[in-house]
Design a protein around this motif. Structure first.
Motif, PDB file in Angstrom:
ATOM      1  N   SER A 170       0.848  -1.185   0.000  1.00 28.46           N
ATOM      2  CA  SER A 170       0.000   0.000   0.000  1.00 28.46           C
ATOM      3  C   SER A 170       0.889   1.243   0.000  1.00 28.46           C
ATOM      4  CB  SER A 170      -0.898   0.006   1.236  1.00 28.46           C
ATOM      5  OG  SER A 170      -1.789  -1.090   1.216  1.00 28.46           O
ATOM      6  N   HIS A 239      -7.614   0.341  -5.745  1.00 27.69           N
ATOM      7  CA  HIS A 239      -6.584  -0.685  -5.650  1.00 27.69           C
ATOM      8  C   HIS A 239      -5.226  -0.067  -5.988  1.00 27.69           C
ATOM      9  CE1 HIS A 239      -5.339  -4.649  -4.760  1.00 27.69           C
ATOM     10  NE2 HIS A 239      -4.882  -4.928  -5.971  1.00 27.69           N
ATOM     11  N   LEU A 240      -4.326  -0.804  -6.632  1.00 28.34           N
ATOM     12  CA  LEU A 240      -2.917  -0.422  -6.695  1.00 28.34           C
ATOM     13  C   LEU A 240      -2.393  -0.091  -8.087  1.00 28.34           C
ATOM     14  CD1 LEU A 240      -1.605  -3.031  -4.120  1.00 28.34           C
ATOM     15  CD2 LEU A 240      -1.997  -0.599  -3.746  1.00 28.34           C
ATOM     16  N   GLY A 251      -6.922  -6.434  -8.587  1.00 29.74           N
ATOM     17  CA  GLY A 251      -7.666  -6.383  -7.327  1.00 29.74           C
ATOM     18  C   GLY A 251      -9.060  -6.950  -7.442  1.00 29.74           C
ATOM     19  N   ASP A 254      -9.475  -8.119  -3.918  1.00 28.09           N
ATOM     20  CA  ASP A 254      -9.184  -6.936  -3.088  1.00 28.09           C
ATOM     21  C   ASP A 254      -9.270  -5.663  -3.928  1.00 28.09           C
ATOM     22  OD1 ASP A 254      -8.344  -5.286  -1.055  1.00 28.09           O
ATOM     23  OD2 ASP A 254      -6.234  -5.836  -1.217  1.00 28.09           O
ATOM     24  N   GLU A 288      -6.258   1.682   0.278  1.00 25.94           N
ATOM     25  CA  GLU A 288      -4.901   1.182   0.064  1.00 25.94           C
ATOM     26  C   GLU A 288      -3.830   2.221   0.409  1.00 25.94           C
ATOM     27  OE1 GLU A 288      -4.361  -1.777  -0.334  1.00 25.94           O
ATOM     28  OE2 GLU A 288      -6.001  -2.727  -1.417  1.00 25.94           O
ATOM     29  N   HIS A 385      -2.540  -8.078  -3.810  1.00 26.95           N
ATOM     30  CA  HIS A 385      -1.466  -7.114  -4.062  1.00 26.95           C
ATOM     31  C   HIS A 385      -0.445  -7.655  -5.064  1.00 26.95           C
ATOM     32  CE1 HIS A 385      -2.031  -4.015  -0.643  1.00 26.95           C
ATOM     33  NE2 HIS A 385      -3.155  -4.688  -0.817  1.00 26.95           N
TER      34      HIS A 385
END
Length: 448
Positions: A170, A239-240, A251, A254, A288, A385
């Protein structure tokens, strides 16, 4: 007297039958296939990993808002959006990353390969470029890492436990590290070797910290009791993003799963009629980044939700050897009200479950302010992740089992445990069976 009793029983069965039938006819059955389709959409290429601060994340904000409006949710205190400022990792276009080794004259001795030898971790980008050698005032080294101090910045090279460069942390802007780089074990060994020989190590990652605005999305079903604090149903949708090789961190579990679950719950709960207490739905942003969205929400609206019950959904869709997890705050126990209530429902529904006490999702800000809150999750960390968190690993049965528990908990608090809503299927079957038995008994008596 016996005749009056039979008539009374018949009336009871008929009342239960018609009430249950009406509920059956009007209810929107929670559709797991729709949840799967929404997960597929939110984790698609189009949204590029939904990183807070990006255009794609803002598109998801708008998508959720439109879903709230289309399902006739009312704006919370007159607003569908809560806007807040934050810092996000902004990708610098047209710049390539590098990690190389140079001699004293600046000649490149070795170029390491991005995504094979090294890769950025998402943790922070307060400074994205540095050079060092064995004369730096602070170089701390271990078997798995090298920490470097340059001026007021700290940089970290580390080797992940699985020696793969897949995991993405994160983003935590306040972290004391200015930048964090994952490297393979061979790369780490080579860096140490080059340092011992007096060479320079140079690194640049084209991300930089940048300020932007983000939005939480809010909407509610109005209840009969307008003086009570609402029941809250929430999920984070961010998300990322993508890495510099354009690998998408989709994600799906997640937390496209929790968002999709929440959106389908709107349709189901709307179809049950007017609740006793209002039901507030919130799509949280920037989870995140350290649960920023939920922290901002609680900070602004605490006086309106201090007696609320919060049901948060984060990672709903994996039951491959993983029980349903009821997550509370670090200071909670299995005796905490919502934890105990949810666990009892799990037992009643024959759902295998466990407890987790961590401030690891959006229940955190609520619990820190003594507001009742839990998170339902499937605590499968095997792919989260990483780019492997994709739709193909989502389990419909895991979504179904969470619904079987969470829906009853929500009805318990929002609809005052209305038995017709909770047991309408059983009521319909029992009333039909009772009416048939009475008809058969009357026919038999008439025949004799």
């Amino acid at each position: 007297m016996k005749r009056l009793f039979n008539q009374f029983i018949t009336c009871i069965f008929l009342i239960v039958f018609f009430l249950s039938l009406n509920t059956y006819r009007t209810i929107h059955t929670f559709n797991v296939s729709t949840v799967i389709d929404t997960i597929d959409y939110l984790s698609s290429d189009h949204f590029q990993g939904r990183l807070t601060g990006t255009l794609e994340n803002k598109e998801v904000e708008e998508y959720i808002k439109l879903q709230f409006i289309e399902n006739d949710l009312k704006p919370f205190l007159g607003e569908y959006e809560q806007t807040f400022k934050l810092t996000f990792p902004n990708r610098i276009n047209n710049k390539d990353p590098y990690l190389n080794v140079t001699d004293k004259q600046g000649n490149i001795i070795r170029n390491f390969s991005y995504a094979k030898d090294y890769k950025e971790d998402m943790l922070n980008f307060k400074n994205n470029k540095f050079s060092f050698n064995n004369k730096n005032p602070l170089i701390k080294s271990s078997d798995k890492s090298i920490q470097v101090k340059q001026n007021s910045d700290y940089f970290l090279f580390y080797t992940p436990s699985d020696n793969a460069l897949q995991f993405r942390s994160s983003f935590v802007c306040p972290d004391p590290l200015s930048m964090c780089i994952m490297v393979s074990q061979d790369t780490l060994s080579n860096i140490k070797k080059y340092l011992s020989e007096g060479y320079n190590i140079n690194c640049f990652i084209p991300f930089t910290n940048k300020e932007t605005t983000a939005r939480n999305i809010m909407g509610y079903i109005e209840g009969n009791d307008k003086t009570s604090n609402p029941i809250i149903i929430s999920a984070h949708f961010d998300h990322l993003g993508t890495d510099l090789a354009n690998n998408i961190y989709r994600g799906a579990l997640d937390n496209a799963s929790g968002t999709a679950f929440m959106l389908e719950m709107i349709k189901h709960l709307k179809s049950l009629g007017t609740p006793e207490k209002s039901i507030l739905f919130i799509g949280f942003n920037a989870e995140e980044f350290g649960c920023i969205g939920s922290t901002k929400f609680v900070g602004k609206y605490k006086n309106y939700i201090k007696d609320s019950k919060v049901f948060n959904f984060d990672m709903i869709g994996s039951d491959r050897g993983v029980p349903l997890c009821i997550m509370g705050g670090e200071n909670d126990t299995f005796k905490t009200d919502l934890m105990r209530s949810a666990s009892n429902t799990c037992t009643d529904e024959h759902v295998h479950f466990n407890y987790l006490f961590q401030d690891a999702s959006d229940h955190k800000a609520f619990r820190e302010n003594n507001i009742n809150a839990i998170t339902f999750c499937d605590n499968d960390t095997s792919k989260i992740h990483t780019p492997k968190d994709t739709l193909e690993f989502i389990s419909p049965s895991a979504i179904e089992r969470c619904y079987n528990v969470a829906s009853k908990e929500i009805v318990k608090y929002a609809f005052d445990n209305n038995p017709i809503i909770i047991y309408y299927k059983q009521g319909l079957l029992i009333s039909i069976a009772g009416i048939i038995l009475i008809i058969l008994a009357c026919s038999k008596k008439k025949y004799h």
